[in-house]
Design a protein around this motif. Structure first.
Motif, PDB file in Angstrom:
ATOM      1  N   THR A   1       0.836  -1.314   0.048  1.00  0.00           N
ATOM      2  CA  THR A   1      -0.077   0.018   0.129  1.00  0.00           C
ATOM      3  C   THR A   1       0.751   1.544   0.133  1.00  0.00           C
ATOM      4  OG1 THR A   1      -1.145  -1.273   1.760  1.00  0.00           O
ATOM      5  CG2 THR A   1      -2.175   0.801   0.928  1.00  0.00           C
ATOM      6  N   SER A   2       2.010   1.143   0.665  1.00  0.00           N
ATOM      7  CA  SER A   2       2.848   2.286   0.763  1.00  0.00           C
ATOM      8  C   SER A   2       3.510   2.620  -0.547  1.00  0.00           C
ATOM      9  CB  SER A   2       3.934   2.068   1.956  1.00  0.00           C
ATOM     10  OG  SER A   2       3.348   1.899   3.089  1.00  0.00           O
ATOM     11  N   VAL A   3       3.591   1.569  -1.579  1.00  0.00           N
ATOM     12  CA  VAL A   3       4.181   2.051  -2.798  1.00  0.00           C
ATOM     13  C   VAL A   3       3.050   1.832  -3.863  1.00  0.00           C
ATOM     14  CG1 VAL A   3       6.512   1.425  -2.391  1.00  0.00           C
ATOM     15  CG2 VAL A   3       4.966  -0.173  -3.075  1.00  0.00           C
ATOM     16  N   GLY A   4       1.917   1.905  -3.443  1.00  0.00           N
ATOM     17  CA  GLY A   4       0.598   1.647  -4.489  1.00  0.00           C
ATOM     18  C   GLY A   4       0.447   2.467  -5.442  1.00  0.00           C
ATOM     19  N   ASP A   5       0.906   3.818  -5.635  1.00  0.00           N
ATOM     20  CA  ASP A   5       0.672   4.385  -6.853  1.00  0.00           C
ATOM     21  C   ASP A   5       2.055   5.491  -6.671  1.00  0.00           C
ATOM     22  OD1 ASP A   5       0.215   6.789  -5.317  1.00  0.00           O
ATOM     23  OD2 ASP A   5      -1.933   5.976  -5.478  1.00  0.00           O
ATOM     24  N   MET A   6       2.028   6.209  -7.941  1.00  0.00           N
ATOM     25  CA  MET A   6       3.192   6.959  -8.025  1.00  0.00           C
ATOM     26  C   MET A   6       3.444   8.130  -6.786  1.00  0.00           C
ATOM     27  SD  MET A   6       5.056   5.758 -10.297  1.00  0.00           S
ATOM     28  CE  MET A   6       6.582   6.969 -10.006  1.00  0.00           C
ATOM     29  N   GLY A   7       2.231   8.656  -6.688  1.00  0.00           N
ATOM     30  CA  GLY A   7       1.996   9.680  -5.448  1.00  0.00           C
ATOM     31  C   GLY A   7       2.956   8.887  -4.002  1.00  0.00           C
ATOM     32  N   ARG A   8       2.247   7.766  -4.009  1.00  0.00           N
ATOM     33  CA  ARG A   8       2.938   7.093  -2.488  1.00  0.00           C
ATOM     34  C   ARG A   8       4.315   6.641  -2.541  1.00  0.00           C
ATOM     35  NH1 ARG A   8      -2.283   3.636  -0.701  1.00  0.00           N
ATOM     36  NH2 ARG A   8      -3.660   5.420  -0.297  1.00  0.00           N
ATOM     37  N   ILE A   9       4.711   6.683  -3.907  1.00  0.00           N
ATOM     38  CA  ILE A   9       6.277   6.227  -4.149  1.00  0.00           C
ATOM     39  C   ILE A   9       6.939   7.507  -3.962  1.00  0.00           C
ATOM     40  CG2 ILE A   9       8.169   5.661  -5.898  1.00  0.00           C
ATOM     41  CD1 ILE A   9       6.213   3.602  -6.905  1.00  0.00           C
TER      42      ILE A   9
ATOM     43  N   GLY B   1      -1.728  -5.260  -4.757  1.00  0.00           N
ATOM     44  CA  GLY B   1      -2.497  -5.791  -5.667  1.00  0.00           C
ATOM     45  C   GLY B   1      -1.624  -6.589  -6.728  1.00  0.00           C
ATOM     46  N   GLU B   2      -0.439  -6.225  -6.983  1.00  0.00           N
ATOM     47  CA  GLU B   2       0.079  -6.675  -8.181  1.00  0.00           C
ATOM     48  C   GLU B   2       0.606  -8.156  -7.968  1.00  0.00           C
ATOM     49  OE1 GLU B   2       0.717  -5.784 -10.971  1.00  0.00           O
ATOM     50  OE2 GLU B   2       2.341  -6.803 -11.701  1.00  0.00           O
TER      51      GLU B   2
ATOM     52  N   GLY C   1       6.923  -8.106  -9.561  1.00  0.00           N
ATOM     53  CA  GLY C   1       6.243  -7.171  -8.906  1.00  0.00           C
ATOM     54  C   GLY C   1       7.236  -6.066  -8.333  1.00  0.00           C
ATOM     55  N   GLU C   2       7.988  -6.886  -7.592  1.00  0.00           N
ATOM     56  CA  GLU C   2       9.146  -6.147  -6.725  1.00  0.00           C
ATOM     57  C   GLU C   2      10.047  -5.456  -7.621  1.00  0.00           C
ATOM     58  OE1 GLU C   2       7.604  -8.622  -5.417  1.00  0.00           O
ATOM     59  OE2 GLU C   2       7.071  -7.963  -3.499  1.00  0.00           O
ATOM     60  N   GLN C   3      10.549  -5.880  -8.798  1.00  0.00           N
ATOM     61  CA  GLN C   3      11.491  -5.564  -9.864  1.00  0.00           C
ATOM     62  C   GLN C   3      10.966  -3.886 -10.147  1.00  0.00           C
ATOM     63  OE1 GLN C   3      12.920  -7.758 -12.784  1.00  0.00           O
ATOM     64  NE2 GLN C   3      14.062  -6.122 -13.894  1.00  0.00           N
ATOM     65  N   VAL C   4       9.435  -4.079 -10.433  1.00  0.00           N
ATOM     66  CA  VAL C   4       9.035  -2.651 -10.893  1.00  0.00           C
ATOM     67  C   VAL C   4       9.109  -1.754  -9.821  1.00  0.00           C
ATOM     68  CG1 VAL C   4       6.863  -1.465 -11.637  1.00  0.00           C
ATOM     69  CG2 VAL C   4       7.297  -3.829 -12.395  1.00  0.00           C
ATOM     70  N   SER C   5       8.617  -1.991  -8.579  1.00  0.00           N
ATOM     71  CA  SER C   5       8.550  -0.623  -7.641  1.00  0.00           C
ATOM     72  C   SER C   5       9.978  -0.380  -6.966  1.00  0.00           C
ATOM     73  CB  SER C   5       7.946  -1.548  -6.301  1.00  0.00           C
ATOM     74  OG  SER C   5       8.337  -2.649  -5.731  1.00  0.00           O
ATOM     75  N   VAL C   6      11.021  -1.235  -6.982  1.00  0.00           N
ATOM     76  CA  VAL C   6      12.432  -0.860  -6.641  1.00  0.00           C
ATOM     77  C   VAL C   6      12.802  -0.071  -7.782  1.00  0.00           C
ATOM     78  CG1 VAL C   6      13.067  -2.765  -5.010  1.00  0.00           C
ATOM     79  CG2 VAL C   6      13.432  -2.923  -7.536  1.00  0.00           C
ATOM     80  N   ALA C   7      12.688  -0.421  -9.119  1.00  0.00           N
ATOM     81  CA  ALA C   7      13.343   0.558 -10.289  1.00  0.00           C
ATOM     82  C   ALA C   7      12.529   2.030  -9.836  1.00  0.00           C
ATOM     83  CB  ALA C   7      12.974  -0.050 -11.416  1.00  0.00           C
ATOM     84  N   LEU C   8      11.161   2.102  -9.789  1.00  0.00           N
ATOM     85  CA  LEU C   8      10.512   3.087  -9.894  1.00  0.00           C
ATOM     86  C   LEU C   8      10.880   4.166  -8.663  1.00  0.00           C
ATOM     87  CD1 LEU C   8       6.673   2.167 -10.586  1.00  0.00           C
ATOM     88  CD2 LEU C   8       8.256   3.577 -12.002  1.00  0.00           C
ATOM     89  N   LEU C   9      11.155   3.599  -7.382  1.00  0.00           N
ATOM     90  CA  LEU C   9      11.534   4.110  -6.385  1.00  0.00           C
ATOM     91  C   LEU C   9      13.136   4.924  -6.770  1.00  0.00           C
ATOM     92  CD1 LEU C   9      11.123   5.640  -3.692  1.00  0.00           C
ATOM     93  CD2 LEU C   9      12.133   3.434  -2.498  1.00  0.00           C
ATOM     94  N   ALA C  10      13.910   4.135  -7.210  1.00  0.00           N
ATOM     95  CA  ALA C  10      15.297   4.578  -7.539  1.00  0.00           C
ATOM     96  C   ALA C  10      15.179   5.544  -8.512  1.00  0.00           C
ATOM     97  CB  ALA C  10      16.222   3.388  -7.993  1.00  0.00           C
ATOM     98  N   ILE C  11      14.321   5.418  -9.331  1.00  0.00           N
ATOM     99  CA  ILE C  11      14.107   6.781 -10.454  1.00  0.00           C
ATOM    100  C   ILE C  11      13.506   7.969  -9.809  1.00  0.00           C
ATOM    101  CG2 ILE C  11      12.821   7.660 -12.300  1.00  0.00           C
ATOM    102  CD1 ILE C  11      12.791   4.505 -13.555  1.00  0.00           C
ATOM    103  N   THR C  12      12.661   7.728  -8.938  1.00  0.00           N
ATOM    104  CA  THR C  12      12.048   8.999  -7.921  1.00  0.00           C
ATOM    105  C   THR C  12      13.389   9.608  -7.147  1.00  0.00           C
ATOM    106  OG1 THR C  12       9.968   7.675  -7.963  1.00  0.00           O
ATOM    107  CG2 THR C  12      10.120   9.772  -6.682  1.00  0.00           C
ATOM    108  N   LEU C  13      14.106   8.870  -6.529  1.00  0.00           N
ATOM    109  CA  LEU C  13      14.940   9.248  -5.577  1.00  0.00           C
ATOM    110  C   LEU C  13      15.979  10.246  -6.281  1.00  0.00           C
ATOM    111  CD1 LEU C  13      15.449   6.122  -3.212  1.00  0.00           C
ATOM    112  CD2 LEU C  13      14.746   8.824  -2.494  1.00  0.00           C
TER     113      LEU C  13
END
Ligand code: ADP
Ligand code: ASP
Ligand code: MG
Length: 411
Positions: free
Chosen positions: A11-19, A45-46, A73-85
Motif C-alpha cells: 500500500t505504501s508504494v501503491g501508486d506514483m504519489g505514494r512512491i 494488488g500486483e 512485482g518487486e522489480q517494478v517498484s524498486v526501479a520506480l523508487l530509484a528513479i524517483t530518488l
C-alpha cells in the motif's frame, strides 16, 4: 552513524504519489544523518494479479516458473523508487536478490533465506548511494529465482538488517503499528507501544499478517529491533523487541483471527501404533504444514483424528489423506473449509489460571460453538465456524478488556 533498514509494504508504494511520499521519507531520514537501505514490496494488488495470471493458465503451475513470475512485482517498484530518488537529486540504485545475493533454499513459493551478502550494499552506502532492494525474492544455489511466501518482504527487510547489523528495521505499512487485534475488523483495537518477539511470533503465526512470521524469527535470533509504523504519518508505532524487566507482562496482549486454514477429519481410524505416522508422513513429505491436531480418546479400538492445514495446500492434503485412509481402513474422511481460528496471545498467561475458561465463557455467551481447541504457554486458539470468526475476535477483544485500560506501561 545510525543505519536504518526501511521496508515499505504494497500500500505504501501503491501508486506514483505514494512512491514519491516514500522517497521524501527516505530523503528526510538521510538528511537527519542516517544511512538508509530500502526494501520494497510490489505495488499493492500486483502480486495477487500475477498469481491469478498463473492460475488462469493452469490449476497446478510449475513452482519454479510461478516464482519467476510473481517475483517481478518487486522489480517494478524498486526501479520506480530509484528513479524517483534520483529525480530528487539523491543517488540511489535498485537491486534484485541475485544482485545482492540473497541466497535461499530451493523450496519454490516458500523459500527460506540461508545467507545474505552485504559487501555490495556496504560499498553503495560508503559511496553515498541508497540501495533499494527488492523484497520477497531470493536466488537459490543454482541461480533460480525463488520467493519467500506471502508477506515475505518483511523477512527480506529483517534479514538485511541482521546481516548489515543495522540499528533498527522499520516496517512501514498501512496501519500505525501492531494492534490488540486487526484494526480493520475491530474499531476498538488499540496500538501496542511495545511487544516482545515471542508475543509477536505467536500473533504472526496465528494470522496477524502485519509481520510475516519468518521476519520475527530472524529478528529474535539476531536481536534486531523492529519498529512497525505507518508510512502515512510520523507517529511512533510499535517496537518489537526482546523482553526486558521494565516491561509489564500483560495477561492478554492480542487477539488474532485467521481464515486461511481448513479442517480434515479421518473418522474411525484403527487405534494402533503407527497410524498417526502413516497419515502425517506423506503430508510432511509434501511440505504441508499441519497446525492443530486433535485425536479423540479411543472407543472400541477406533479413534477420530482431526487436524488443520493451510487452505492453499488443502486439496493436495486431502488427496494424500484419502489414500492413506483407504490403506489403513479408516471409515471416511471429512473436510471443512469454512472455519476460522481465533486466538488470544499474552506472555502473562503462563502464570494465570482461568484464562481459558474466560475465553470459552465469552464465546458461549454469544452462542459460538467451539470446534477445536489448542493451547501453548502464551496462547489459546479455538476453531469456530467461519461465519462467527470476526464476531468471536471482537467478543474476545472486549472480554479481555483490550478496548480499555492501560495495556503496557509506556517506557
Ligand atoms: P503491507 O502491505 O504493508 O506489508 P499487510 O497487509 O501485509 O501490509 O499488513 C498490514 C495489515 O495487517 C493491516 O492492514 C491489518 O489489516 C492487518 N493486521 C492483522 N492483524 C493486525 C494487528 N494485530 N495489528 C495490526 N495490523 C494487523
Ligand atoms: N509482494 C509480496 C506479497 O504480496 C510480498 C510482500 O508483500 O511482502 O506477498
Ligand atoms: Mg505484508
Amino acid at each position: 552513524m545510525v543505519l536504518i533498514v526501511q521496508k515499505y509494504g504494497g500500500t505504501s508504494v501503491g501508486d506514483m504519489g505514494r512512491i514519491r511520499n516514500v522517497a521524501r521519507r527516505v530523503a528526510r531520514t538521510r538528511q537527519e544523518g542516517n544511512d538508509v537501505v530500502v526494501v520494497l514490496s510490489a505495488m499493492s494488488g500486483e502480486t495477487d494479479r500475477l498469481i491469478q495470471l498463473a492460475y488462469q493458465v493452469c490449476e497446478n503451475p510449475d513452482l519454479r516458473e510461478y516464482d519467476a513470475l510473481i517475483a517481478t512485482g518487486e522489480q517494478v517498484s524498486v526501479a520506480l523508487l530509484a528513479i524517483t530518488l534520483q529525480s530528487m537529486g539523491i543517488s540511489a540504485k535498485s537491486f534484485l536478490a541475485p544482485q545482492v545475493r540473497i541466497i535461499t533454499d530451493s523450496a519454490f513459493s516458500k523459500a527460506r533465506i540461508q545467507d545474505v551478502e552485504v559487501r555490495r550494499l556496504q560499498k553503495e552506502l560508503r559511496a553515498g548511494t541508497v540501495p533499494v532492494v527488492a523484497g520477497f525474492q531470493g536466488v537459490d544455489k543454482e541461480g533460480n529465482t525463488t520467493t519467500l511466501g506471502r508477506g515475505g518482504s518483511d523477512t527480506t527487510g529483517v534479514a538485511l538488517a541482521a546481516a548489515l547489523k543495522a540499528d533498527v528495521c522499520e516496517i512501514y505499512t498501512d496501519v500505525e503499528g501492531v494492534y490488540t487485534t486487526d484494526p480493520n475488523i475491530c474499531p476498538e483495537a488499540r496500538k501496542l507501544s511495545r511487544i516482545t518477539y515471542d508475543e509477536m511470533l505467536e500473533l504472526a503465526s496465528l494470522g496477524a499478517k502485519v509481520l510475516q512470521i519468518r521476519s520475527v524469527e530472524f529478528a529474535k535470533k539476531y536481536n534486531v529491533p523492529i519498529h512497525v509504523r505507518s508510512s502515512f504519518s510520523d507517529k511512533s508505532g510499535t517496537f518489537v523487541t526482546k523482553e526486558d524487566d521494565k516491561m509489564e507482562r500483560v495477561l492478554v496482549s492480542g487477539v488474532t483471527y485467521n481464515k486461511s486454514e481448513a479442517r480434515i477429519t479421518v473418522v474411525r481410524v484403527p487405534d494402533r501404533p503407527g497410524t498417526a505416522s502413516r497419515i502425517f508422513t506423506p503430508i510432511s513429505d509434501a511440505h504441508i504444514v499441519v497446525d492443530m491436531i486433535i485425536q479423540n480418546t479411543s472407543a472400541d479400538g477406533y479413534t477420530d483424528l482431526t487436524f488443520t492445514v493451510p487452505k492453499a495446500d488443502f486439496k493436495k492434503a486431502l488427496k494424500l489423506v484419502k489414500k492413506t485412509a483407504d490403506e489403513i481402513k479408516a471409515q471416511e474422511v471429512l473436510a471443512d473449509e469454512n472455519i476460522a481460528k481465533v486466538s488470544i496471545v499474552g506472555a502473562g498467561m503462563v502464570s494465570h489460571a482461568g484464562v481459558a475458561s474466560k475465553m470459552f465463557t465469552a464465546l458461549a455467551k454469544e452462542g459460538i460453538n467451539i470446534l477445536m481447541i489448542s493451547t501453548s504457554e502464551i496462547k489459546i486458539s479455538c476453531v469456530v465456524d467461519a461465519k462467527y470468526g470476526e464476531l468471536a475476535a471482537r467478543v474476545l477483544h472486549q472480554a479481555f478488556g483490550l478496548d480499555r485500560g492501560e495495556l503496557r506501561k509506556e517506557l
